[in-house]
Design a protein around this motif. Structure first.
Motif, PDB file in Angstrom:
ATOM      1  N   ALA A 123       0.830  -1.209   0.000  1.00 12.72           N
ATOM      2  CA  ALA A 123       0.000   0.000   0.000  1.00 12.72           C
ATOM      3  C   ALA A 123       0.863   1.256   0.000  1.00 12.72           C
ATOM      4  CB  ALA A 123      -0.931  -0.007   1.212  1.00 12.72           C
ATOM      5  N   VAL A 124       1.887   1.279   0.835  1.00  7.10           N
ATOM      6  CA  VAL A 124       2.790   2.439   0.867  1.00  7.10           C
ATOM      7  C   VAL A 124       3.516   2.582  -0.469  1.00  7.10           C
ATOM      8  CG1 VAL A 124       4.849   3.419   1.950  1.00  7.10           C
ATOM      9  CG2 VAL A 124       3.086   2.335   3.358  1.00  7.10           C
ATOM     10  N   LEU A 125       3.995   1.440  -1.014  1.00  7.56           N
ATOM     11  CA  LEU A 125       4.691   1.477  -2.307  1.00  7.56           C
ATOM     12  C   LEU A 125       3.762   1.975  -3.406  1.00  7.56           C
ATOM     13  CD1 LEU A 125       7.113   0.816  -4.130  1.00  7.56           C
ATOM     14  CD2 LEU A 125       6.232  -1.536  -4.291  1.00  7.56           C
ATOM     15  N   GLY A 126       2.518   1.474  -3.422  1.00  8.11           N
ATOM     16  CA  GLY A 126       1.557   1.914  -4.434  1.00  8.11           C
ATOM     17  C   GLY A 126       1.285   3.399  -4.347  1.00  8.11           C
ATOM     18  N   GLY A 127       1.110   3.903  -3.113  1.00 10.37           N
ATOM     19  CA  GLY A 127       0.886   5.330  -2.938  1.00 10.37           C
ATOM     20  C   GLY A 127       2.094   6.159  -3.361  1.00 10.37           C
ATOM     21  N   LEU A 128       3.289   5.694  -3.011  1.00 13.94           N
ATOM     22  CA  LEU A 128       4.512   6.410  -3.381  1.00 13.94           C
ATOM     23  C   LEU A 128       4.647   6.518  -4.894  1.00 13.94           C
ATOM     24  CD1 LEU A 128       7.171   7.700  -2.358  1.00 13.94           C
ATOM     25  CD2 LEU A 128       8.203   5.422  -2.503  1.00 13.94           C
TER      26      LEU A 128
ATOM     27  N   ARG B 298      -4.972   4.714   4.658  1.00 15.73           N
ATOM     28  CA  ARG B 298      -4.075   5.721   5.224  1.00 15.73           C
ATOM     29  C   ARG B 298      -2.636   5.515   4.747  1.00 15.73           C
ATOM     30  NH1 ARG B 298      -7.465   4.874   9.748  1.00 15.73           N
ATOM     31  NH2 ARG B 298      -5.986   3.378  10.655  1.00 15.73           N
ATOM     32  N   ARG B 299      -2.214   4.272   4.694  1.00 18.99           N
ATOM     33  CA  ARG B 299      -0.841   4.000   4.240  1.00 18.99           C
ATOM     34  C   ARG B 299      -0.672   4.369   2.763  1.00 18.99           C
ATOM     35  NH1 ARG B 299      -1.854  -0.334   7.900  1.00 18.99           N
ATOM     36  NH2 ARG B 299      -0.400  -0.246   9.670  1.00 18.99           N
ATOM     37  N   PHE B 300      -1.690   4.060   1.964  1.00 22.88           N
ATOM     38  CA  PHE B 300      -1.619   4.437   0.546  1.00 22.88           C
ATOM     39  C   PHE B 300      -1.566   5.959   0.404  1.00 22.88           C
ATOM     40  CE2 PHE B 300      -3.463   5.650  -3.515  1.00 22.88           C
ATOM     41  CZ  PHE B 300      -2.789   4.833  -4.405  1.00 22.88           C
ATOM     42  N   LEU B 301      -2.412   6.657   1.125  1.00 24.85           N
ATOM     43  CA  LEU B 301      -2.444   8.116   1.031  1.00 24.85           C
ATOM     44  C   LEU B 301      -1.157   8.731   1.573  1.00 24.85           C
ATOM     45  CD1 LEU B 301      -6.148   8.806   2.092  1.00 24.85           C
ATOM     46  CD2 LEU B 301      -5.152   8.983  -0.198  1.00 24.85           C
ATOM     47  N   ALA B 302      -0.582   8.108   2.611  1.00 25.95           N
ATOM     48  CA  ALA B 302       0.690   8.605   3.126  1.00 25.95           C
ATOM     49  C   ALA B 302       1.788   8.475   2.070  1.00 25.95           C
ATOM     50  CB  ALA B 302       1.074   7.840   4.391  1.00 25.95           C
ATOM     51  N   GLY B 303       1.815   7.324   1.396  1.00 25.65           N
ATOM     52  CA  GLY B 303       2.788   7.139   0.322  1.00 25.65           C
ATOM     53  C   GLY B 303       2.575   8.129  -0.799  1.00 25.65           C
ATOM     54  N   THR B 304       1.306   8.377  -1.148  1.00 23.36           N
ATOM     55  CA  THR B 304       0.993   9.342  -2.203  1.00 23.36           C
ATOM     56  C   THR B 304       1.476  10.735  -1.818  1.00 23.36           C
ATOM     57  OG1 THR B 304      -0.982   8.066  -2.796  1.00 23.36           O
ATOM     58  CG2 THR B 304      -0.847  10.321  -3.614  1.00 23.36           C
TER      59      THR B 304
END
Length: 556
Positions: free
Chosen positions: A172-177, A210-216
């Motif tokens: 999720a973090v990688l996808g958002g980043l 939240r993790r996706f949005l944080a990465g984004t």
């Protein structure tokens, strides 16, 4: 055949994926030598060589040079040049990586239908993206590649969310980043990235979102940095007002593309070389017109099937994946409408049409099929669609791919090198090579390193295009103008700083190469004559080189 099937069955999933990607790399390798030595777009490839180098010397996008997109591509390419040096080869190798990011992104998303479905989709993406664009490291290509990879990572996060929460969080973090970096490359990709991500994340638990949005947020943080560097209004004008408000009138072409002619000037110049296609086919403008409607119909078909499949069973993971891919494709469609030429069609088709075989497979969903029948069906559907595209629009797919292979074997070569001090740029006209080579030898005789260079059109009231590649071959002379990239209604606008830039420059190179530019849009209109007045009053002609280039030095 049984031995092959048995050998394949013994491979691990990772080995099978690596084999598939290796085959895609092999398909890329056949024409690679020819593409590396082919002419790219003189202005676009020129400024993707010049902008990052200017950044390495302290110049900033939007403040020191016109840059219509997000700063991400300039920053990343500058880092690449820092490591590998500024050269056409380095830029094109980076362009190849960007294109393969799109192809791998398509493969990763289509992989949920199996490798035999994913491979034809990735191959479709390749034949759409490579022939019309070559290997120019354009921001759009890099942004779409990052967006697709981010979408694939987000899908993997959702798939793993119940069974492996820790791994799902990382995805999720990688996808958002990756999604944030995609938008940092091209602000207009926010529609495609937003629509696709919304479908994937809708219905997941709050921690994953939240993790996706944080990465984004981390990926897109560069916009705050850019605004702090150049000022909020300067950044907003350069990335929103200039490309969306001021530029459109000078680049727009009639919709749909006419059946009997090519309206795009660059498209017409490329069409002067007749394709050596042996099978019966339509003319180049007819194929372009058909491609436009196939592009729109393909995306509409993809969306229709995705919605139907999702409504039939919203809990089915493939249905959600198809809907996310379809809406991502919808977000790309404006790029194919704002200027109806092959490059912009390729930017949409390499995703939207590449996923069409998945929609067909959804409609042909066989109840309890055997593994072998699924593989056979997947390959048949994907292969048939590839064949149909190549026969329908061969001048933009199969023929240029085959011609690049011929050029790799030193046949049919048209582009010639223009060289100076170890730097090379390829051009498709021998008269440009001849006159530019003579020009490049003369510049150091009249100018000292560090003096400002201005490159423009022979009549500065019209600025449809620019020989930006000359800045690349003359790196010791910093650009004297904000408009390294020249666009109608921008460089020649009433409030343009073009005349002021010319007045502050020390030498000027004016080109007649683009004097015949004639498109049915605002690029025909004349701007203020003030830049020409500055040239007449403050510059002295040094020499003309054939009929193409004139070299001026500021009079003392």
């Amino acid at each position: 055949m049984n031995r092959v099937a048995a050998w394949w069955h013994r491979r691990t999933p990772t080995q099978k994926t690596l084999i598939a990607l290796g085959l895609l790399l092999l398909v890329y390798a056949f024409p690679l030598r020819g593409v590396m030595r082919e002419q790219g777009s003189p202005m676009e490839e020129g400024f993707m060589l010049v902008f990052p180098e200017r950044f390495l010397h302290g110049a900033l996008p939007n403040r020191d040079f016109l840059h219509l997109y997000g700063p991400g591509s300039v920053w990343v390419l500058a880092g690449w040049y820092k490591v590998f040096g500024v050269s056409l080869a380095a830029e094109r190798w980076f362009g190849l990586i960007q294109e393969f990011a799109i192809i791998f992104g398509v493969y990763a998303i289509a992989r949920f239908w199996g490798r035999t479905a994913a491979f034809p989709c990735a191959l479709l993406s390749l034949i759409f993206i490579l022939p019309p664009l070559g290997l120019t490291a354009l921001a759009w290509v890099g942004g779409v590649g990052l967006g697709l990879l981010g979408l694939a990572a987000a899908m993997e996060a959702r798939r793993r969310s119940e069974a492996d929460e820790g791994r799902a969080s990382l995805f999720a973090v990688l996808g958002g980043l990756l999604a944030g970096m995609s938008v940092l490359y091209r602000l207009d990709l926010i529609v495609a990235v937003g629509l696709g991500s919304l479908v994937v994340l809708w219905g997941t638990h709050g921690a994953l979102k939240r993790r996706f949005l944080a990465g984004t947020g981390i990926g897109a943080l560069g916009y705050i940095v850019q605004a702090a560097w150049v000022g909020p209004y300067v950044a907003f004008k350069g990335m929103v007002l200039d490309p969306v408000v001021y530029l459109r009138g000078g680049r727009r072409l009639p919709i749909p593309p006419p059946w009997e002619r090519l309206d795009g000037f660059l498209q017409r110049t490329l069409a002067t070389v007749p394709p050596q296609w042996q099978l019966p086919s339509l003319t180049t403008p007819q194929q372009l017109s058909i491609w436009f409607f196939v592009m729109l119909a393909g995306v509409a078909f993809l969306v229709g099937v995705a919605v139907w499949s999702f409504r039939r069973d919203p809990r089915r993971f493939r249905a959600r994946v198809l809907l996310a891919a379809a809406l991502f494709s919808v977000g790309l469609v404006p790029q194919g409408i704002q200027r109806v030429d092959s490059a912009h069609f390729a930017w949409v088709s390499c995703v939207g049409l590449a996923f069409v075989p998945l929609a067909i497979l959804e409609l042909l969903d066989v109840r309890r099929p055997t593994t072998r029948s699924v593989r056979r069906r997947n390959l048949l559907v994907g292969g048939s669609f590839i064949l149909a595209i190549c026969l329908l629009i061969p001048y933009f797919t199969a023929w240029p791919y085959e011609d690049f292979i011929q050029q790799s074997l030193d046949r049919h070569r048209i582009a010639v090198p223009i060289s100076r001090n170890g730097r090379v740029f390829y051009y498709g006209r021998t008269d440009v090579q001849r006159d530019a080579t003579a020009l490049l030898k003369e510049v150091p005789k009249i100018a000292k390193p560090g003096e400002k260079l201005f490159v423009g059109t022979s009549d500065l009231r019209k600025t449809p295009y620019s020989d930006a590649w000359l800045y690349f071959l003359l790196p010791e002379y910093p650009p004297g103008t904000y408009y390294i990239e020249m666009d109608p209604d921008v460089a020649n606008a009433k409030n343009s700083r073009l005349a002021k830039d010319l007045a502050s420059s020390d030498i000027a190179i004016l080109s007649t190469v683009w004097n015949e530019w004639d498109e049915p849009n605002d690029s025909r209109k004349f701007g203020p004559d003030k830049p020409n007045e500055v040239l007449r009053q403050h510059f002295c002609l040094v020499e003309r080189f054939g009929t193409l280039y004139s070299l001026y030095k500021k009079c003392r």
